[in-house]
Design a protein around this motif. Structure first.
Motif, PDB file in Angstrom:
ATOM      1  N   GLU A 316       0.841  -1.194   0.000  1.00  0.00           N
ATOM      2  CA  GLU A 316       0.000   0.000   0.000  1.00  0.00           C
ATOM      3  C   GLU A 316       0.878   1.246   0.000  1.00  0.00           C
ATOM      4  OE1 GLU A 316      -3.290   0.480  -0.116  1.00  0.00           O
ATOM      5  OE2 GLU A 316      -3.706  -1.659  -0.303  1.00  0.00           O
ATOM      6  N   PRO A 317       0.544   2.255  -0.806  1.00  0.00           N
ATOM      7  CA  PRO A 317       1.363   3.476  -0.848  1.00  0.00           C
ATOM      8  C   PRO A 317       1.220   4.303   0.421  1.00  0.00           C
ATOM      9  CG  PRO A 317      -0.601   3.756  -2.193  1.00  0.00           C
ATOM     10  CD  PRO A 317      -0.590   2.312  -1.757  1.00  0.00           C
ATOM     11  N   ASN A 318       2.182   5.189   0.630  1.00  0.00           N
ATOM     12  CA  ASN A 318       2.148   6.052   1.821  1.00  0.00           C
ATOM     13  C   ASN A 318       1.283   7.291   1.567  1.00  0.00           C
ATOM     14  OD1 ASN A 318       4.141   7.109  -0.024  1.00  0.00           O
ATOM     15  ND2 ASN A 318       4.811   8.475   1.618  1.00  0.00           N
ATOM     16  N   GLY A 319       0.192   7.112   0.857  1.00  0.00           N
ATOM     17  CA  GLY A 319      -0.690   8.224   0.533  1.00  0.00           C
ATOM     18  C   GLY A 319      -1.607   7.825  -0.607  1.00  0.00           C
ATOM     19  N   PHE A 320      -1.802   8.746  -1.547  1.00  0.00           N
ATOM     20  CA  PHE A 320      -2.725   8.513  -2.653  1.00  0.00           C
ATOM     21  C   PHE A 320      -2.044   8.745  -4.004  1.00  0.00           C
ATOM     22  CE2 PHE A 320      -5.455   9.892   0.923  1.00  0.00           C
ATOM     23  CZ  PHE A 320      -6.261   8.765   1.027  1.00  0.00           C
ATOM     24  N   ILE A 321      -2.527   8.012  -5.010  1.00  0.00           N
ATOM     25  CA  ILE A 321      -2.035   8.148  -6.385  1.00  0.00           C
ATOM     26  C   ILE A 321      -3.197   8.638  -7.227  1.00  0.00           C
ATOM     27  CG2 ILE A 321      -1.001   6.941  -8.348  1.00  0.00           C
ATOM     28  CD1 ILE A 321      -0.080   4.794  -6.220  1.00  0.00           C
ATOM     29  N   GLU A 322      -3.049   9.817  -7.820  1.00  0.00           N
ATOM     30  CA  GLU A 322      -4.158  10.437  -8.542  1.00  0.00           C
ATOM     31  C   GLU A 322      -3.637  11.387  -9.612  1.00  0.00           C
ATOM     32  OE1 GLU A 322      -7.278  11.058 -10.137  1.00  0.00           O
ATOM     33  OE2 GLU A 322      -7.706   9.969  -8.263  1.00  0.00           O
ATOM     34  N   ASP A 323      -4.285  11.373 -10.789  1.00  0.00           N
ATOM     35  CA  ASP A 323      -3.868  12.227 -11.900  1.00  0.00           C
ATOM     36  C   ASP A 323      -4.850  13.354 -12.207  1.00  0.00           C
ATOM     37  OD1 ASP A 323      -1.477  10.778 -12.473  1.00  0.00           O
ATOM     38  OD2 ASP A 323      -2.679   9.223 -13.439  1.00  0.00           O
ATOM     39  N   ILE A 324      -6.094  13.238 -11.741  1.00  0.00           N
ATOM     40  CA  ILE A 324      -7.100  14.273 -12.020  1.00  0.00           C
ATOM     41  C   ILE A 324      -6.983  15.379 -10.977  1.00  0.00           C
ATOM     42  CG2 ILE A 324      -9.575  14.742 -12.197  1.00  0.00           C
ATOM     43  CD1 ILE A 324      -9.902  11.767 -13.044  1.00  0.00           C
TER      44      ILE A 324
END
Length: 411
Positions: A316-324
């Protein structure tokens, strides 16, 4: 007698300025752990941020491009291993090493795949989706040729390993996945990190000579930060990075809470003070040092798909992955406001550092592969016919172009 390593650097290491500089120091430390005598040579001028390698027992030597003085230098040094920092250095000096020290193991450290970074940048400028037509560029032809001419190439990202094996069809025997090699984060040190309620503001960091970093800061200023600031009007974004130019400094706007802070003498200090790290990187390659810095200092992040590439594996990443942009801003706000979410993501970051970037494990793999190649050098090179072929041709074209420049410079 101790074995000798010659590192030929595109630039002198600047661990406080860039992830590439930190990576180089990790490689140097790995060889020092095995009592190798290390010489670092570069044709590049030193900046004020360059690390003093002699302070840790590494010899420093200035070398010249297209000059036969390198031949005498490398013959006298007679290294067991020559490590090229980026493929451009292999192009310039690889044929001279092969001619003068044919039994030296040649290792290429790509830092990241330059051809991938260049292709993504071009696709971004063309405002189209990146595909193989952008990957198979002229830089790729040079870079892959360099990979074949070396005995081993170090690849920092699993995603780039896949590209080399599947798209470029490079034999895995020539490659080694070697990410950042980091010390474990102990439970004791975790308890000493500033907690959620004592931290404030957002942070982003990155060397401004690196175009993806400048683009990300501009994207934050124009698009994402106004969305965050609208909902969190008292927060600030602190932008750190070496080599901030006038075009970077002019983005500073205190009324908007957008602060260009410039060079960070100690990234750990400023990262620990921040609550959330923002990294909306839209093109580039390799692993992002800013995300490593964030995880090492317990600072959750929001990043892009490109920023996250090769970083988290199946963890799990240490946060969020987002492009929008709107979603990116909302997730950043959620991290900033909700302690439970923030704490959970922080824990994930510690797990990623300790499991995916374990220094001992990766150092052991590197040294084991080097010893295997040394013990079977003839067979290893015999199995790399493509490399032999490229040596035959490139040592004519590259060599004689260099000789021509050398003679021209004497005139």
């Amino acid at each position: 007698m101790n074995k000798k390593v010659l590192i030929i650097g595109f630039v002198w290491p600047e661990p406080k300025s860039s992830a590439a500089g930190s990576r180089m120091m990790q490689l140097i430390e790995t060889f020092q752990d095995q009592d190798y005598n290390i010489t670092f040579a570069s044709p590049c001028a030193k900046s004020d941020n360059a690390f003093n390698l002699e302070s840790i027992g590494v010899l420093q030597t200035a070398i010249e491009l297209n000059n036969e003085s390198f031949d005498a230098f490398v013959i006298d040094l007679d290294p067991d291993i020559v490590l090229f920092d980026r493929f451009m250095m292999e192009e310039q000096f690889g044929w001279r090493v092969t001619e003068n020290c044919p039994n030296a193991i040649k290792i290429l450290d790509t830092e990241d795949l330059h051809s991938l970074r260049k292709g993504r940048h071009q696709a971004f400028k063309d405002d189209v989706l990146f595909d193989k037509s952008y990957l198979f560029n002229d830089t790729a032809k040079r870079e892959i040729a360099s990979v074949y001419r070396c005995d081993l190439t170090l690849i920092i990202s699993e995603a780039e390993m896949d590209i080399l094996k599947n798209d470029f069809k490079v034999d895995e025997a020539l490659l080694l996945y070697l990410p950042f090699m980091l010390e474990q984060i102990s439970e004791d040190s975790i308890t000493k990190f500033p907690e959620f309620e004592t931290r404030q503001h957002f942070i982003t960091i990155g060397n401004f000579l690196h175009e993806p970093n400048y683009n990300a800061v501009l994207y934050l200023k124009d698009t994402i930060w106004p969305l965050i600031r609208k909902q969190l009007p008292d927060t600030e974004l602190h932008v750190y990075g070496a080599y901030a130019s006038q075009k970077v400094n002019q983005l500073h706007n205190e009324k908007q809470g957008f602060f260009i802070k410039g060079f960070a003498e100690d990234v750990n200090v400023v990262m620990k003070q921040a609550k959330v790290c923002l990294a909306p990187i839209r093109f580039g390659a390799g692993l992002k040092g800013k995300l490593i810095d964030a995880m090492q200092n317990g600072t959750p992040m929001v990043t892009s798909t490109v920023g996250a590439e090769g970083m988290f594996g199946d963890l799990e990443p240490n946060g969020f992955i987002e492009d929008i942009p709107n979603n990116f801003a909302n997730l950043a706000i959620q991290l900033y406001k909700k302690e439970k979410v923030w704490s959970e993501k922080q824990e994930y970051g510690f797990a990623i550092i300790n499991n995916r970037f374990n220094s001992k494990k990766h150092k052991r793999m590197l040294l084991s592969r080097i010893e295997s190649i040394i013990d079977n050098l003839h067979i290893h090179r015999q199995n790399n016919f493509m490399g032999q072929m490229l040596h035959h041709h490139s040592m004519q074209s590259t060599k004689f172009m260099s000789r021509w420049i050398e003679e021209k410079n004497k005139a």
